[in-house]
Scaffold this active site. Structure first.
Site, PDB file in Angstrom:
ATOM      1  N   GLY A  50      22.177   0.206   1.119  1.00 43.15           N
ATOM      2  CA  GLY A  50      21.289   0.487  -0.085  1.00 43.15           C
ATOM      3  C   GLY A  50      22.123  -0.539  -1.000  1.00 43.15           C
ATOM      4  O   GLY A  50      23.141  -1.011  -0.690  1.00 43.15           O
ATOM      5  N   GLN A  55      24.306  -4.644  -8.960  1.00 43.24           N
ATOM      6  CA  GLN A  55      25.128  -5.205  -7.884  1.00 43.24           C
ATOM      7  C   GLN A  55      24.825  -6.698  -7.662  1.00 43.24           C
ATOM      8  O   GLN A  55      25.742  -7.404  -7.147  1.00 43.24           O
ATOM      9  CB  GLN A  55      25.030  -4.532  -6.763  1.00 43.24           C
ATOM     10  CG  GLN A  55      25.759  -2.872  -6.736  1.00 43.24           C
ATOM     11  CD  GLN A  55      25.568  -2.246  -5.585  1.00 43.24           C
ATOM     12  OE1 GLN A  55      24.549  -1.714  -5.206  1.00 43.24           O
ATOM     13  NE2 GLN A  55      26.813  -2.301  -4.586  1.00 43.24           N
ATOM     14  N   LEU A  98      28.938  -1.962  -1.239  1.00 42.13           N
ATOM     15  CA  LEU A  98      29.257  -3.432  -1.153  1.00 42.13           C
ATOM     16  C   LEU A  98      29.867  -4.184  -2.339  1.00 42.13           C
ATOM     17  O   LEU A  98      30.067  -5.350  -2.086  1.00 42.13           O
ATOM     18  CB  LEU A  98      27.614  -3.947  -1.044  1.00 42.13           C
ATOM     19  CG  LEU A  98      26.887  -3.379   0.304  1.00 42.13           C
ATOM     20  CD1 LEU A  98      25.311  -4.057   0.212  1.00 42.13           C
ATOM     21  CD2 LEU A  98      27.667  -3.768   1.379  1.00 42.13           C
ATOM     22  N   HIS A 139      23.941   7.738  -4.584  1.00 44.14           N
ATOM     23  CA  HIS A 139      24.573   6.538  -4.630  1.00 44.14           C
ATOM     24  C   HIS A 139      24.011   5.471  -5.581  1.00 44.14           C
ATOM     25  O   HIS A 139      24.739   4.966  -6.270  1.00 44.14           O
ATOM     26  CB  HIS A 139      25.257   6.194  -3.317  1.00 44.14           C
ATOM     27  CG  HIS A 139      26.154   4.907  -3.254  1.00 44.14           C
ATOM     28  ND1 HIS A 139      27.542   5.373  -3.049  1.00 44.14           N
ATOM     29  CD2 HIS A 139      26.140   3.673  -3.566  1.00 44.14           C
ATOM     30  CE1 HIS A 139      28.036   4.041  -3.084  1.00 44.14           C
ATOM     31  NE2 HIS A 139      27.236   3.004  -3.394  1.00 44.14           N
ATOM     32  N   GLU A 140      23.133   4.919  -4.952  1.00 40.23           N
ATOM     33  CA  GLU A 140      22.292   3.982  -5.587  1.00 40.23           C
ATOM     34  C   GLU A 140      21.746   3.922  -6.960  1.00 40.23           C
ATOM     35  O   GLU A 140      22.011   3.337  -7.929  1.00 40.23           O
ATOM     36  CB  GLU A 140      21.247   3.448  -4.823  1.00 40.23           C
ATOM     37  CG  GLU A 140      21.627   2.971  -3.335  1.00 40.23           C
ATOM     38  CD  GLU A 140      22.663   1.845  -3.473  1.00 40.23           C
ATOM     39  OE1 GLU A 140      22.699   0.942  -4.355  1.00 40.23           O
ATOM     40  OE2 GLU A 140      23.309   1.831  -2.359  1.00 40.23           O
TER      41      GLU A 140
END
Length: 177
Positions: A50, A55, A98, A139-140
């Protein structure tokens, strides 16, 4: 996949990761479609399951993800996703990010969620998810609100994890000199 599609992923403590992303507007269409392609390429290369637009330095409410097996990709692009419902039942799953490479922690979240979003073609969609997909969606979507998975663990675990990450980053930058 060509390397020129790959975007740099912002690392903690970048302030962009803590900002609330703005909704994707009607006029953003072509730009968002191209960005989604680049985000998917970046996510697969990382490798990850994801990636949220903040990000990669874009303060837009855009998420890409793929929790399918590597040999049968099923990419999902969510524009302006929002959680409509979350189960009272909870589930604990190990998460990583990430933007904090190499760091993992068990995070407790609702076991199931229902999410509404727009597809790239503008159509409204809903998805009900459990297991890994439910965790990944939450989460995203958190990233779109400036929340990282480390905000969902105890202060002690969070401090240890971030301290370890910053130490590793410092070592990497010294080695690169």
């Amino acid at each position: 996949m060509t390397e020129d599609l790959i975007l740099p992923i912002l690392l903690h403590p970048s302030p962009v990761l803590r900002a609330k992303a703005r909704p994707v507007a009607e006029g953003d269409g072509p730009r968002v479609s191209a960005l989604a392609d680049r985000m998917l390429a970046t996510m697969y290369k990382a490798p990850g399951i994801g990636l949220a637009a903040p990000q990669v330095g874009e303060a837009l409410r855009l998420v890409v993800l793929d929790v399918a097996k590597e040999d049968a990709p099923q990419p999902l692009v969510l524009v302006n996703p929002e959680i409509l419902a979350a189960s009272e039942e909870r589930a604990v799953r190990e998460e990583g990010c990430l933007s904090l490479p190499g760091q993992y922690a068990d995070v407790e979240r609702p076991a199931r969620v229902k999410v509404r979003y727009r597809a790239l073609d503008g159509s409204r969609r809903e998805i009900e998810a459990d297991d890994l997909l439910a965790t990944c969606l939450q989460h995203e979507i958190d990233h779109l609100d400036g929340v990282m998975f480390t905000d969902r663990i105890s202060p002690l675990k969070r401090n240890m994890l971030i301290k370890k990450f910053l130490k590793e980053q410092k070592l990497k930058s010294r080695e690169a000199m």
